[in-house]
Design a protein around this motif. Sequence first.
Motif, PDB file in Angstrom:
ATOM      1  N   VAL A  98      -6.622  -8.419  -6.605  1.00 12.82           N
ATOM      2  CA  VAL A  98      -6.228  -9.824  -6.198  1.00 12.82           C
ATOM      3  C   VAL A  98      -5.826 -10.745  -7.422  1.00 12.82           C
ATOM      4  O   VAL A  98      -4.957 -11.546  -7.358  1.00 12.82           O
ATOM      5  CB  VAL A  98      -7.484 -10.378  -5.392  1.00 12.82           C
ATOM      6  N   LYS A  99      -6.663 -10.600  -8.340  1.00 17.78           N
ATOM      7  CA  LYS A  99      -6.435 -11.523  -9.623  1.00 17.78           C
ATOM      8  C   LYS A  99      -5.191 -11.171 -10.181  1.00 17.78           C
ATOM      9  O   LYS A  99      -4.345 -12.090 -10.228  1.00 17.78           O
ATOM     10  CB  LYS A  99      -7.253 -11.293 -10.729  1.00 17.78           C
ATOM     11  N   THR A 100      -4.680 -10.126 -10.462  1.00 11.19           N
ATOM     12  CA  THR A 100      -3.537  -9.549 -11.271  1.00 11.19           C
ATOM     13  C   THR A 100      -2.363  -9.641 -10.179  1.00 11.19           C
ATOM     14  O   THR A 100      -1.317 -10.292 -10.524  1.00 11.19           O
ATOM     15  CB  THR A 100      -3.618  -8.232 -12.007  1.00 11.19           C
ATOM     16  N   ASN A 101      -2.537  -9.109  -9.283  1.00 14.59           N
ATOM     17  CA  ASN A 101      -1.119  -8.956  -8.175  1.00 14.59           C
ATOM     18  C   ASN A 101      -0.948 -10.155  -7.519  1.00 14.59           C
ATOM     19  O   ASN A 101       0.223 -10.551  -7.619  1.00 14.59           O
ATOM     20  CB  ASN A 101      -1.522  -7.593  -7.281  1.00 14.59           C
ATOM     21  N   ILE A 121      12.519 -11.562 -10.630  1.00 19.98           N
ATOM     22  CA  ILE A 121      12.420 -10.264  -9.895  1.00 19.98           C
ATOM     23  C   ILE A 121      10.929  -9.811  -9.802  1.00 19.98           C
ATOM     24  O   ILE A 121      10.056  -9.375 -10.726  1.00 19.98           O
ATOM     25  CB  ILE A 121      12.979  -9.352 -10.743  1.00 19.98           C
ATOM     26  N   GLN A 122      10.600  -9.599  -8.504  1.00 19.88           N
ATOM     27  CA  GLN A 122       9.231  -9.225  -8.280  1.00 19.88           C
ATOM     28  C   GLN A 122       9.319  -7.674  -7.763  1.00 19.88           C
ATOM     29  O   GLN A 122      10.226  -7.291  -6.918  1.00 19.88           O
ATOM     30  CB  GLN A 122       8.638  -9.898  -6.956  1.00 19.88           C
ATOM     31  N   ILE A 123       8.652  -6.981  -8.575  1.00 23.06           N
ATOM     32  CA  ILE A 123       8.808  -5.427  -8.338  1.00 23.06           C
ATOM     33  C   ILE A 123       7.500  -5.261  -7.340  1.00 23.06           C
ATOM     34  O   ILE A 123       6.454  -4.954  -7.897  1.00 23.06           O
ATOM     35  CB  ILE A 123       8.429  -4.689  -9.681  1.00 23.06           C
ATOM     36  N   SER A 124       7.926  -5.091  -6.226  1.00 19.49           N
ATOM     37  CA  SER A 124       6.937  -4.604  -5.157  1.00 19.49           C
ATOM     38  C   SER A 124       7.246  -2.954  -4.668  1.00 19.49           C
ATOM     39  O   SER A 124       7.561  -2.259  -5.633  1.00 19.49           O
ATOM     40  CB  SER A 124       7.147  -5.458  -3.890  1.00 19.49           C
ATOM     41  N   THR A 125       6.719  -2.954  -3.488  1.00 18.64           N
ATOM     42  CA  THR A 125       6.489  -1.455  -3.087  1.00 18.64           C
ATOM     43  C   THR A 125       6.550  -1.409  -1.816  1.00 18.64           C
ATOM     44  O   THR A 125       6.533  -2.095  -0.698  1.00 18.64           O
ATOM     45  CB  THR A 125       4.990  -0.879  -3.410  1.00 18.64           C
ATOM     46  N   ASP A 126       7.169   0.069  -1.165  1.00 15.07           N
ATOM     47  CA  ASP A 126       7.258   0.061   0.216  1.00 15.07           C
ATOM     48  C   ASP A 126       5.958   0.178   0.825  1.00 15.07           C
ATOM     49  O   ASP A 126       5.861   0.127   1.996  1.00 15.07           O
ATOM     50  CB  ASP A 126       7.922   1.682   0.365  1.00 15.07           C
ATOM     51  N   LYS A 154      -0.024  -6.691  -2.967  1.00 16.53           N
ATOM     52  CA  LYS A 154       1.100  -6.355  -3.383  1.00 16.53           C
ATOM     53  C   LYS A 154       2.095  -7.290  -2.000  1.00 16.53           C
ATOM     54  O   LYS A 154       2.801  -8.264  -2.404  1.00 16.53           O
ATOM     55  CB  LYS A 154       1.886  -5.220  -2.998  1.00 16.53           C
ATOM     56  N   ALA A 155       1.627  -7.348  -0.826  1.00  9.66           N
ATOM     57  CA  ALA A 155       2.216  -8.359   0.120  1.00  9.66           C
ATOM     58  C   ALA A 155       2.127  -9.625   0.001  1.00  9.66           C
ATOM     59  O   ALA A 155       2.858 -10.334   0.346  1.00  9.66           O
ATOM     60  CB  ALA A 155       1.597  -7.732   1.549  1.00  9.66           C
ATOM     61  N   SER A 156       0.752  -9.902  -0.147  1.00 11.87           N
ATOM     62  CA  SER A 156       0.384 -11.248  -0.395  1.00 11.87           C
ATOM     63  C   SER A 156       1.429 -11.967  -1.564  1.00 11.87           C
ATOM     64  O   SER A 156       1.996 -13.190  -1.524  1.00 11.87           O
ATOM     65  CB  SER A 156      -0.886 -11.468  -0.871  1.00 11.87           C
TER      66      SER A 156
END
Length: 320
Positions: A98-101, A121-126, A154-156
């Motif tokens: 939660v802190k980092t992401n 650019i946010q590198i997110s994930t499937d 990551k969704a947050s």
Amino acid sequence: MNVLITGGAGFIGSHFIHHILGKYENYHVVNVDRLTYASNLSNVAKFEHHPHYTFIKSNIENKDLMNHIVKSYNIDIIVNFAAETHVDRSIHDSSIFVKTNVLGTQTLLNVALENNIRKFIQISTDEVYGALGDHGYFTETTPLSPKNPYSASKASADHLVLAYHSTYGIPVNITRCSNNYGPHQFPEKLIPKLILNTLKEKKLPIYGDGKNVRDWIHVSDHCVAIDLIIHQGKSGEIFNIGSHNERSNLEIAEFIIEKLGKSKDLITYVQDRLGHDHRYAIDAAKITEDLNWKPHITFEKGIEDTIQWYVKNKDWLKGN
Ligand SMILES: NC(=O)c1ccc[n+]([C@@H]2O[C@H](COP(=O)([O-])OP(=O)(O)OC[C@H]3O[C@@H](n4cnc5c(N)ncnc54)[C@H](O)[C@@H]3O)[C@@H](O)[C@H]2O)c1
């Protein structure tokens, strides 16, 4: 162009630095990395004395320092790879995730806002989409339904990125890529762990019945997609990235064993991960149609090269 790359001592971020400095002569890269256990500075050692490369050890949550870096280097673009990334660790304790992401991304967004960044650019994930059954694909409009603390963090962050775009008009893109493989990946992740255990003829731990399916892409194909999105992606847009290379974990293990000429008896089934998502599969039609991107590295060739890299880079592993 001055590009701030966060998490550039990790797996994908380091490949992206190689991609950018290899392709653009007049770009300056500032790599900010906290150097967690998953990082390895040797991934980018080649650029240590490069005139267009600067490394700064920092936590992305350090707002004053991040602001100072963005101002001092006149940063145009921020590409945020920095994250805690291992699902198993997030199940054990989600605090740092939660802190980092989440908070780290929020800090960077505030820095981007204060400095009129040209693109964030946010590198997110499937993994933010949750899990699929045996059929169907994630598209960019699939509702977010994260199922573990990593994907929830990551969704947050994705929601914050889109909210900063809508509220303040920050130019942003989000990338949601499938599982990456290739050199430089920390061996807690499936493919390097399987390669290294097979080489040492150690047991290959496979969760549950081994039928969980992931859509694998070579990290270099991912980097090319991010480059296109930075330069041509319409602000506010999300892009899924995947290469239609679906394989079960068991198939991956058998494939690697076969390539290395070892026995399938090395495979050992272990208790399944809590809340283990059954299947991820990406529909990458949007990036193909809008930006003319497609993957170029076949799984056979990519795995062959990856195995060779781990064989030749035993010193890299000692650094981990
Ligand atoms: N690996 C994959 O298959 C995959 C797939 C899709 C998306 N992603 C996303 O891509 C990004 C990079 O993933 P990766 O596999 O290269 O991860 P990684 O774990 O190999 O690297 C992450 C890097 O971030 C750094 N970092 C962590 N916390 C930091 C902080 N607070 N401040 C500064 N740096 C920090 C680490 O030191 C490390 O170098 C992540 O955001 C991840 O969610 C990964």
